[in-house]
Design a protein around this motif. Sequence first.
Motif, PDB file in Angstrom:
ATOM      1  N   LEU A   1       0.834  -1.203   0.000  1.00  0.00           N
ATOM      2  CA  LEU A   1       0.000   0.000   0.000  1.00  0.00           C
ATOM      3  C   LEU A   1       0.870   1.255   0.000  1.00  0.00           C
ATOM      4  CD1 LEU A   1      -2.760  -0.988   2.612  1.00  0.00           C
ATOM      5  CD2 LEU A   1      -2.979  -0.923   0.113  1.00  0.00           C
ATOM      6  N   ALA A   2       1.939   1.221   0.811  1.00  0.00           N
ATOM      7  CA  ALA A   2       2.813   2.399   0.904  1.00  0.00           C
ATOM      8  C   ALA A   2       3.474   2.698  -0.436  1.00  0.00           C
ATOM      9  CB  ALA A   2       3.870   2.189   1.990  1.00  0.00           C
ATOM     10  N   LEU A   3       3.609   1.678  -1.290  1.00  0.00           N
ATOM     11  CA  LEU A   3       4.194   1.898  -2.615  1.00  0.00           C
ATOM     12  C   LEU A   3       3.156   2.367  -3.630  1.00  0.00           C
ATOM     13  CD1 LEU A   3       6.532  -1.220  -2.724  1.00  0.00           C
ATOM     14  CD2 LEU A   3       7.290   1.145  -2.962  1.00  0.00           C
ATOM     15  N   GLY A   4       1.940   2.599  -3.175  1.00  0.00           N
ATOM     16  CA  GLY A   4       0.919   3.141  -4.074  1.00  0.00           C
ATOM     17  C   GLY A   4       0.111   2.085  -4.807  1.00  0.00           C
ATOM     18  N   LEU A   5       0.300   0.810  -4.447  1.00  0.00           N
ATOM     19  CA  LEU A   5      -0.524  -0.232  -5.063  1.00  0.00           C
ATOM     20  C   LEU A   5      -1.884  -0.242  -4.378  1.00  0.00           C
ATOM     21  CD1 LEU A   5       2.215  -3.020  -5.080  1.00  0.00           C
ATOM     22  CD2 LEU A   5       1.504  -1.592  -7.013  1.00  0.00           C
TER      23      LEU A   5
ATOM     24  N   ARG B   1       2.669   7.135  10.099  1.00  0.00           N
ATOM     25  CA  ARG B   1       1.775   6.288   9.303  1.00  0.00           C
ATOM     26  C   ARG B   1       0.499   7.032   8.893  1.00  0.00           C
ATOM     27  NH1 ARG B   1       2.300   0.694   9.842  1.00  0.00           N
ATOM     28  NH2 ARG B   1       0.099   0.514  10.368  1.00  0.00           N
TER      29      ARG B   1
ATOM     30  N   ASN C   1       1.079   8.758   5.230  1.00  0.00           N
ATOM     31  CA  ASN C   1       0.756   8.041   3.986  1.00  0.00           C
ATOM     32  C   ASN C   1      -0.517   7.211   4.146  1.00  0.00           C
ATOM     33  OD1 ASN C   1       1.752   5.985   5.541  1.00  0.00           O
ATOM     34  ND2 ASN C   1       3.146   5.182   3.989  1.00  0.00           N
TER      35      ASN C   1
ATOM     36  N   LEU D   1      -1.524   4.974   6.146  1.00  0.00           N
ATOM     37  CA  LEU D   1      -1.646   3.598   6.629  1.00  0.00           C
ATOM     38  C   LEU D   1      -2.522   3.590   7.871  1.00  0.00           C
ATOM     39  CD1 LEU D   1       1.926   2.056   6.150  1.00  0.00           C
ATOM     40  CD2 LEU D   1      -0.120   1.772   4.735  1.00  0.00           C
TER      41      LEU D   1
ATOM     42  N   ASP E   1      -4.001   7.137  -2.937  1.00  0.00           N
ATOM     43  CA  ASP E   1      -3.015   6.515  -3.821  1.00  0.00           C
ATOM     44  C   ASP E   1      -2.034   7.548  -4.360  1.00  0.00           C
ATOM     45  OD1 ASP E   1      -4.027   4.036  -3.437  1.00  0.00           O
ATOM     46  OD2 ASP E   1      -5.134   3.926  -5.324  1.00  0.00           O
TER      47      ASP E   1
ATOM     48  N   ARG F   1       0.403   8.353  -1.697  1.00  0.00           N
ATOM     49  CA  ARG F   1       1.325   7.240  -1.433  1.00  0.00           C
ATOM     50  C   ARG F   1       2.398   7.114  -2.512  1.00  0.00           C
ATOM     51  NH1 ARG F   1      -3.242   2.966   0.535  1.00  0.00           N
ATOM     52  NH2 ARG F   1      -3.256   3.563   2.728  1.00  0.00           N
ATOM     53  N   ARG F   2       2.045   7.518  -3.730  1.00  0.00           N
ATOM     54  CA  ARG F   2       3.059   7.453  -4.786  1.00  0.00           C
ATOM     55  C   ARG F   2       4.162   8.481  -4.589  1.00  0.00           C
ATOM     56  NH1 ARG F   2      -1.424   5.664  -8.199  1.00  0.00           N
ATOM     57  NH2 ARG F   2      -2.105   7.790  -8.564  1.00  0.00           N
TER      58      ARG F   2
ATOM     59  N   MET G   1       8.169   4.865   2.136  1.00  0.00           N
ATOM     60  CA  MET G   1       8.265   4.474   3.539  1.00  0.00           C
ATOM     61  C   MET G   1       9.198   3.292   3.705  1.00  0.00           C
ATOM     62  SD  MET G   1       5.285   3.580   6.307  1.00  0.00           S
ATOM     63  CE  MET G   1       5.197   4.938   7.442  1.00  0.00           C
TER      64      MET G   1
ATOM     65  N   PHE H   1      10.372   0.478   6.592  1.00  0.00           N
ATOM     66  CA  PHE H   1       9.847  -0.107   7.821  1.00  0.00           C
ATOM     67  C   PHE H   1      10.958  -0.738   8.662  1.00  0.00           C
ATOM     68  CE2 PHE H   1       6.627  -0.226   4.543  1.00  0.00           C
ATOM     69  CZ  PHE H   1       5.450   0.131   5.184  1.00  0.00           C
TER      70      PHE H   1
ATOM     71  N   SER I   1       2.139   0.794 -10.502  1.00  0.00           N
ATOM     72  CA  SER I   1       1.486   1.955  -9.921  1.00  0.00           C
ATOM     73  C   SER I   1       1.734   3.215 -10.751  1.00  0.00           C
ATOM     74  CB  SER I   1       1.985   2.140  -8.489  1.00  0.00           C
ATOM     75  OG  SER I   1       1.396   3.253  -7.901  1.00  0.00           O
TER      76      SER I   1
ATOM     77  N   ALA J   1      11.826   1.966  -2.253  1.00  0.00           N
ATOM     78  CA  ALA J   1      11.007   3.165  -2.042  1.00  0.00           C
ATOM     79  C   ALA J   1      11.452   4.287  -2.984  1.00  0.00           C
ATOM     80  CB  ALA J   1      11.097   3.615  -0.586  1.00  0.00           C
TER      81      ALA J   1
ATOM     82  N   MET K   1      10.200   4.853  -6.710  1.00  0.00           N
ATOM     83  CA  MET K   1       8.964   5.578  -6.998  1.00  0.00           C
ATOM     84  C   MET K   1       9.225   7.078  -7.159  1.00  0.00           C
ATOM     85  SD  MET K   1       6.381   3.507  -7.225  1.00  0.00           S
ATOM     86  CE  MET K   1       4.886   4.439  -6.849  1.00  0.00           C
TER      87      MET K   1
END
Lengths: 222, 257
Positions: free
Chosen positions: A125-129, B59, B62, B64, B87, B90-91, B95, B97, B119, B164, B167
């Motif tokens: 999700l964090a990668l935009g998927l 979090r 973005n 989450l 979305d 997030r692009r 992030m 982890f 994406s 990351a 992107m």
Amino acid sequence: MNYRLDFTPVIEGLPDLLLACLGTFGLALGGMALAIVIGVGGVILRDSRIAPLRWLVKGFVELVRNTPFLVQIFFIYFALPLAGVRLDPTPTAILALGINGGAYAIEIIRGGVQSIGKGQIEAGLALGLHRGQVFRLIVLKPALRAIFPSLTSQFVLLTLTTSVCSAISAYELTSVAQRIESESFRSFEVFGTITLFYLVISWVMMRFFSAISQRYFSYPVK
Amino acid sequence: MSDAAATGAAPADAMIVMSHVEKWYGDFQALTDINLAVRKGEKIVLCGPSGSGKSTLIRCINRLEDYQKGEIRVGGTRLGDDARTIDAVRREVGMVFQHFNLFPHMSVLRNCMLAPMRSLGASRAEAEATARALLERVRIHEQAEKYPAQLSGGQQQRVAIARALCMKPKVMLFDEPTSALDPEMVKEVLDTMIGLAEEGMTMICVTHEMGFARQVADRVIFMAGGAIVEEAPPQDFFSNPRHERTRKFLGEILHQP
Ligand SMILES: Nc1ncnc2c1ncn2[C@@H]1O[C@H](COP(=O)(O)OP(=O)(O)OP(=O)(O)O)[C@@H](O)[C@H]1O
Ligand SMILES: [Mg+2]
């Protein structure tokens, strides 16, 4: 006990029996393909955000897993025509096997999906998927890998269950054997022989699944 | 509290603006009146005791985690409920982890190519070129065909950073990127992050690596009990903490062996 073994009818019927093994494989592969589709689709719906879909899948799983396969296949073959849906024995058998196997596959695959860490989903999700991509590209393969041994046993069971399809005279090993037996009364020889055939069929199926596993699920894990 | 956020007017070059953000988990309030504006190119280190809300805060950026009150803007886009905006944000926000979260069933290279292709709609060739360049930059390009399980923790975390970066994000968020690593691997990851900071990336890092904070942070923010207690440039933060809780916290982490 003065039963004298006589394999002549079996030997004469051997081409028919071997051909019928192909029928058995056909039913099994068709049923498994359908079961996988139902299994994966069911898992998606089972955890969807739309409550009625979740209930539908739950109800489907309960219904199928708590009723006999023979009744299910009779229902499709004899009862559905009354509602206007008339299928030949082979499509009926594949449908019944797929539905039955699918209900079990839903529960098995769902276990695999739940074993995937939240971190994997969050990374996606964090990668935009979006959610569907995360499921398809990130969750599904490791989930299937995790439960592949269980899925294999379920599908070997499905393969053996094809013999129940003889009840609607689907073309497969047991129904051909029954015909030879009823013409020759050589029960011991005929059913003894197909017992061995089924052993080989199960073994081939297990080899098939271990080859799939080698091919798709052999990436290293810690 | 920064003046800009308190008056509601963010600086013109703000990348991230959080104003009066509040978040609850059921009855438990995890974030209380968070006001934070991060300018383009700024590096923020976020620290505080366990459970103080550091992860929750980043979090939210973005999405989450959702939040119940206040507003978050990322690059001018207001982060609301609709999936398209989420979305889009997030692009632009990368992030990293604590536990790397690399995809185990893909090679390192495929890990890096996946999101740009799926994406951003990059072609395979573009995605591969970007991925190889960024893997080279985190000095791991020789392992591109390996699977995550075949790498050390430090290598995995560098891959996660490269993934990351593929992107081309405008902001990078780090949630304790070194705390799951063996001590001898911490440096290679911190060095990668320092390199990124030097190139001008906007960064928010949750970390207790105070050497890193001194070296790269523009501001250190200290959180406790879901609120921002204190924020200051690193030299002030370490030499002259104003709040008792900050002093206590610094005493604890700086006296660790
Ligand atoms: N999903 C959740 N449901 C309920 N409470 C949660 C949830 N996630 C976090 N919390 C609570 O919110 C608070 C803040 O958690 P958070 O993970 O942001 O802390 P943290 O500062 O990152 O701590 P740590 O240093 O241990 O990572 C904690 O008290 C935690 O128990
Ligand atoms: Mg945390």
